[in-house]
Design an enzyme around this catalytic site. Sequence first.
Site, mmCIF file in Angstrom:
data_model
loop_
_atom_site.group_PDB
_atom_site.id
_atom_site.type_symbol
_atom_site.label_atom_id
_atom_site.label_comp_id
_atom_site.label_asym_id
_atom_site.label_seq_id
_atom_site.Cartn_x
_atom_site.Cartn_y
_atom_site.Cartn_z
ATOM 1 N N MET A 79 41.991 45.441 40.680
ATOM 2 C CA MET A 79 43.118 44.603 40.271
ATOM 3 C C MET A 79 42.871 43.929 38.918
ATOM 4 S SD MET A 79 44.012 42.914 44.004
ATOM 5 C CE MET A 79 45.546 42.174 43.449
ATOM 6 N N HIS A 80 43.953 43.398 38.359
ATOM 7 C CA HIS A 80 43.946 42.459 37.223
ATOM 8 C C HIS A 80 43.670 43.085 35.857
ATOM 9 C CE1 HIS A 80 43.787 39.717 40.557
ATOM 10 N NE2 HIS A 80 42.504 39.891 40.774
ATOM 11 N N ASP A 236 43.286 46.966 45.491
ATOM 12 C CA ASP A 236 42.169 47.402 46.335
ATOM 13 C C ASP A 236 42.033 46.598 47.620
ATOM 14 O OD1 ASP A 236 41.317 45.111 44.978
ATOM 15 O OD2 ASP A 236 39.601 46.075 44.027
#
Length: 490
Positions: A79-80, A236
């Site tokens: 992520m991110h 995830d």
Amino acid sequence: MITLGIDLGTSGVKALLLEDNLQIGIATASLDVRRPHPGWSEQDPADWWSATCECLDALKAEHPHTLAAVHAIGLSGQMHGATLLGADGSVLRPCILWNDGRSESQCAALEAPGLKLRQRAGNTAMPGFTAPKLLWVREHEPEVFSRIAKVLLPKAWLRYRLCGEFAEDMSDASGTLWLDVGARAWSAPLLGACGLDERQMPRLVEGVEPTGVLLPQWVSRWGFEQPPVIAGGAGDNAAGAVGVGAVAPGDAFVSLGTSGVLWATTAGYIPAADRAVHAFCHAIPRTWHQMGVMLSAAASLSWWAGVSGYPEAALLLEVEGRSHSDGACWFAPYLTGERTPHNDAALRGGFLHLSASTTRADMTRALLEGVAYAFRDMRDALGSAGTVIAEADLIGGGARSDLWCQTMSDVLGIPLHQVAGSQHGCALGAARLARVAADGAQLFDKPPRQRSFEPRALRAQYHDRAFNQWQQLYGRLRQLPFPSPIPESA
């Protein structure tokens, strides 16, 4: 029905073939992280594609008929990460990853009272999230910022390569700080604070929705009988939740992966940003979750293996059956800063209270316990937000160690359960979401529990006392200045 789950992780890509709930084949390919400056963490998206191709090539070689029969593909991803594309779809710079700390100073702008960040996004501003990364790019790389046509998370970029569509699921989008998490929609004020607008974002979908079909050149390359549907997928952690069946309110899991996660599924949107607890959308429609995150869980053991020159399995074996010795020491797992509960990107960790009698095994034990204590910090943060976890399943590479699992149970004071296929949870969850996108069948059963770990009374009492002492490390480490570099002329 046969589906394919692809998990784009930080340390590698994993592809899993699933027929109903039976795992048929698995392929993996490793990835490296580049750290051009202290606190930075980047990857080249071209490496993600190469690793994905390596996995699918391997599945084609080992399971050609099964792969050919795949009806749908689900995606999971780290992520991110800020993956920036120009108008022609080209990548403008290396992706800035989730554990990159360079944008700490940019976070203050997002906490301006008028933005109502914590109410809208459900989280406090942290450099790990995507939004402050874009503020950093705007300030330090204005020529790159001016050319941005799309901002994609890692798995959204992989989707674009697979099917040519710009789409992102709600769970992954929750980690950008641009999503109105309660409304499950992009927030114009939060985007505008970063000089962006919705045209530069992918369209939003639920994790179970179809987003497109595999492009013809890839259908031909991997020999699919028909173009598979590409599902929305999940970040995830949400994919891991689907993999272990944590889809109903009250379900919980502990992830001992590169990072560490303590997850609790919730029926509604319950922000608790003041303790750095994340409130995100689940990949399942009309469902949310709370989550505590630490940045270096199993990554701490990997780091120690590299430094000590000893394999991880051998380090763990060295500790088995040994009690605390006179060389006992502490470990603070803040190798790349920390999120829950400290929200401190500048924090760094290390071993403390070393003596001449401290052995490698003592240090390994301290590392396992230090990670467990950081999980307890997260447990207490979720508890202060009203979420009490009574038991949890275990996923992630670290969950394969019985020693670590038992230590975690003793420290957290709750039963923990190893489940079948836990090391493949994210790819499994992605494949399950693909099944829903293909025919609506929601096969989210919990996998069989293989072994349970109950807190041991005497060990739990010891860790209660030790945890209170360990917590003092944060304040002491925070006060220590970074060592000054030696001038090159010295």
